[in-house]
Design an enzyme around this catalytic site. Sequence first.
Site, PDB file in Angstrom:
ATOM      1  N   SER A  55       0.877  -1.254  -0.069  1.00 41.65           N
ATOM      2  CA  SER A  55      -0.119  -0.050  -0.109  1.00 41.65           C
ATOM      3  C   SER A  55       0.691   1.299   0.048  1.00 41.65           C
ATOM      4  O   SER A  55       0.170   2.349  -0.362  1.00 41.65           O
ATOM      5  CB  SER A  55      -1.105  -0.066   1.233  1.00 41.65           C
ATOM      6  OG  SER A  55      -0.038   0.112   2.323  1.00 41.65           O
TER       7      SER A  55
ATOM      8  N   SER B 221       3.455  -4.148   2.800  1.00 42.08           N
ATOM      9  CA  SER B 221       3.297  -2.990   2.184  1.00 42.08           C
ATOM     10  C   SER B 221       4.597  -1.848   2.025  1.00 42.08           C
ATOM     11  O   SER B 221       4.545  -0.697   1.444  1.00 42.08           O
ATOM     12  CB  SER B 221       2.122  -2.010   3.004  1.00 42.08           C
ATOM     13  OG  SER B 221       0.977  -2.398   2.206  1.00 42.08           O
TER      14      SER B 221
END
EC number: 6.3.5.7
Length: 491
Positions: A158, A182
């Site tokens: 992310s 992430s």
Amino acid sequence: MTDLTSLTLAEARKGLADKTFTSLELTDAHLSAIEAARVLNAFVLETPDQARDMAKAVDEKIAKGNAGPLAGIPLGIKDLFATKGVRTTACSKILGNFVPTYESTITSQLWRDGAVMLGKLNNDEFAMGSANETSCFGPVGNPWRRDGSNTTLVPGGSSGGSASAVAALLCMGATATDTGGSIRQPAAFTATVGIKPTYGRCSRWGIVAFASSLDQAGPIARSTRDAAMLLRSMAGHDPKDTTSVDVAVPDYEAAIGRSVKGLRIGIPKEYRLDGMPAEIEKLWSEGAAWLKAAGAELVEVSLPHTKYALPAYYIVAPAEASSNLARYDGVRYGLREQGRNIIEQYENTRAEGFGAEVRRRVMIGTYVLSAGYYDAYYLRAQKVRTLIKKDFEDCFAKGVNAILTPATPSAAFGIGEKGGADPVEMYLNDIFTVTVNMAGLPGIAVPAGKDAQGLPLGLQLIGRPFDEETLFSLGEVIEQAAGRFTPARWW
Ligand code: GLN
């Protein structure tokens, strides 16, 4: 003068100390680079006035000789970190124009040490994703493209904004967070270095929570040395986070260049996936050969519960997320959609404020925690988690110092190319990284080569708890052997 944005953090530190340039000049160079790269959509908020004020203040301190270890270094901050007086949204519509009245512990430590904030970086909504495509601000472009192609690729997620901005020379380093991969997966997709420290190494206070038992913050930077410098400022015990651990923070930079002679490096056989691209396999062997040439000893190890890690993660993480995200009710923060009564107000706010992936996670999480399913799903996943952790402990008990694996099962892909019909296709990006979060261990991703299409690929090193130093030493060996990779500028 050479372009100030192409310096590493360590080089910039020297230039500032030698008074070759000021922090204001360095900051202005980055602000111009950000302006010229808006097509990448890496920043969701630029804070130029604040950046210049911070730079001027730090220049005065440098002149007086009392500046901190990151004095004058311009950084980007993932929009998951609360920044006092500066909009923080986790890239979700539900946080709307939320402006925190407090600063996260990590960012306050960076400012304490003299760093300068350039702005807030894009990420997947509430850090749920592997391609930065779930952000309410839209996708982020990877500065890397396939040779001879002008297709825009994802930077991973992310922390896609963090990775893209660091790779595109928009900031000298960035904060990021890693719940299942992430930090490491976007680092691998952009030829940057990303380290997820041991769970408890960095304070989670003031970071928007996704899955609290897995979330851990760390830096993304352009070299292992730069990542080591940033982690030293970010790490440390914080009484405001009861899961943060009171262990002294070492001088991580001192581990760069330290001999790796005699270290035992585990090569886990379960990470050799069917259908894994030959290029990844080759990169992995090459990485092992570099470590061997530097004096490390390679040993085959077994982590038998690896195949259960991803399914168990997709129970534990959504369960925790469904609980953490219950606070977004339209009363306390950001968006509020009116209803005829309070229940309808909650429903309307949550239906309007959360994106599709977040809604999916809340539903899965609520389901696996509900009466009748709790034992079958959540409790069982927790047991699997314990077994995964034990696999690593057994390995370390046999004298293994670190484990080498590929960082991702593929190179970066095109925006919209994956996960449209089947979310699991996207979830598979984290197959090599989620185990590390489940076990709470430190993991670093370092650029190690390119595929046939010219896209960067990364290797991951997994360490013993609180032994980030060994990861930096080993990461540096790979960096020295593989060289540094910079994308050709097209934006
Ligand atoms: N891609 C994983 C997920 O979507 C991990 C995300 C993360 O580490 N924040 O949950």
